[in-house]
Write an enzyme that holds these catalytic residues in place. Structure first.
Site, PDB file in Angstrom:
ATOM      1  N   THR A   2      89.266  13.647  43.882  1.00 14.60           N
ATOM      2  CA  THR A   2      89.309  15.101  43.740  1.00 14.60           C
ATOM      3  C   THR A   2      88.420  15.704  44.823  1.00 14.60           C
ATOM      4  OG1 THR A   2      87.386  15.312  42.276  1.00 14.60           O
ATOM      5  CG2 THR A   2      89.506  14.826  41.233  1.00 14.60           C
ATOM      6  N   ALA A  49      84.311  12.441  42.652  1.00 14.44           N
ATOM      7  CA  ALA A  49      83.942  13.832  42.385  1.00 14.44           C
ATOM      8  C   ALA A  49      82.941  14.253  43.455  1.00 14.44           C
ATOM      9  CB  ALA A  49      83.330  13.963  40.994  1.00 14.44           C
ATOM     10  N   ILE A  98      80.747   9.285  43.936  1.00  9.47           N
ATOM     11  CA  ILE A  98      80.300  10.568  44.470  1.00  9.47           C
ATOM     12  C   ILE A  98      80.832  10.779  45.885  1.00  9.47           C
ATOM     13  CG2 ILE A  98      78.329  12.060  44.891  1.00  9.47           C
ATOM     14  CD1 ILE A  98      78.672  11.103  41.956  1.00  9.47           C
ATOM     15  N   LYS A  99      81.601  11.849  46.054  1.00 11.48           N
ATOM     16  CA  LYS A  99      82.090  12.195  47.390  1.00 11.48           C
ATOM     17  C   LYS A  99      81.012  12.987  48.128  1.00 11.48           C
ATOM     18  CE  LYS A  99      86.412  13.229  48.413  1.00 11.48           C
ATOM     19  NZ  LYS A  99      87.751  13.895  48.386  1.00 11.48           N
ATOM     20  N   ILE A 100      80.694  12.486  49.309  1.00 16.96           N
ATOM     21  CA  ILE A 100      79.654  13.087  50.137  1.00 16.96           C
ATOM     22  C   ILE A 100      80.259  13.432  51.494  1.00 16.96           C
ATOM     23  CG2 ILE A 100      77.411  12.705  51.242  1.00 16.96           C
ATOM     24  CD1 ILE A 100      77.022  12.613  48.306  1.00 16.96           C
TER      25      ILE A 100
END
Length: 216
Positions: free
Chosen positions: A27, A56, A82-84
């Site tokens: 997402t 996310a 975790i999208k960074i």
């Protein structure tokens, strides 16, 4: 190659998951906003549907904010990734989070150098955007080939997620090049399922069956 679904629409996720081909979901803030629902609520619901990595994304621009948000998101479910964003501050955050055992997906990658830096910082996944590179008259799939070669040269464990997938040819070429994962919109997944000759063949079989008056 594994398939992730690139959406925040839970109905699409349920439909795709029922096919048995989806290993995870990605997402981003735009996809979440499109649904018009609470961010945390959507992410929690997705974790109840798909038993696999759920990416996310953080919103903060500074590493401290990213780390703080990441720790909160990681509490939602063991499958949260975790999208960074691929920035200097993002790399700082990935470096800290990886040492805490929090999985990360470094996104908005447009060069192999960026992917290599993200991997060395400790990223679990890197997401090169092939479609957006194509949009500016660059060969988006070349970045996949370059990253695969570099990661293989140095036995880097970080997995490559082919992102910004616009059509099934992107998926096919990325698979041939050795990308670990393609994250695809629901529309592209359905395009991969269907072929006009398959539909025509089914209709032919049905017609022959009816003419013969057969039953199961």
């Amino acid at each position: 190659m594994k398939f992730f679904l690139d959406t925040a629409n839970v109905d699409e996720i349920r439909e795709a998951n029922a096919l048995g081909v989806i290993s995870g979901v990605t997402t981003n803030p735009s996809l979440i906003a499109k649904e018009g629902r609470d961010f945390i609520e959507v992410v929690k619901e997705i974790t109840q549907i798909v038993d696999g990595p759920i990416s996310a994304e953080v919103i903060s621009d500074d590493s401290e904010g990213m780390i703080r948000e990441a720790r909160e998101l990681a509490k939602i479910h063991k499958n949260i990734v975790i999208k960074i964003p691929m920035t200097a501050e993002g790399l700082k955050a990935v470096n800290v989070l990886s040492k805490e055992g929090i999985k990360t997906n470094v996104t908005l990658i447009f060069t192999a150098n960026q992917a290599l830096l993200a991997a060395r910082a400790g990223a679990t996944y890197v997401s090169p955007f092939v479609g957006r590179l194509d949009d500016i008259n660059t060969d988006g799939l070349q970045i996949i080939e370059d990253i695969v070669t570099i990661f293989n040269n140095y036995d880097i464990d970080t997995e490559i997620i082919t992102a910004s997938v616009r059509h099934p040819i992107h998926v096919l070429q990325a698979a041939k090049l050795g990308a670990h994962i393609a994250t695809v919109p629901y529309k592209v997944l359905m395009q991969m399922v269907k072929h006009p000759l398959t539909d025509a063949g089914i209709e032919r079989f049905k017609e022959d069956w009816r003419k013969a008056g057969l039953k199961i």
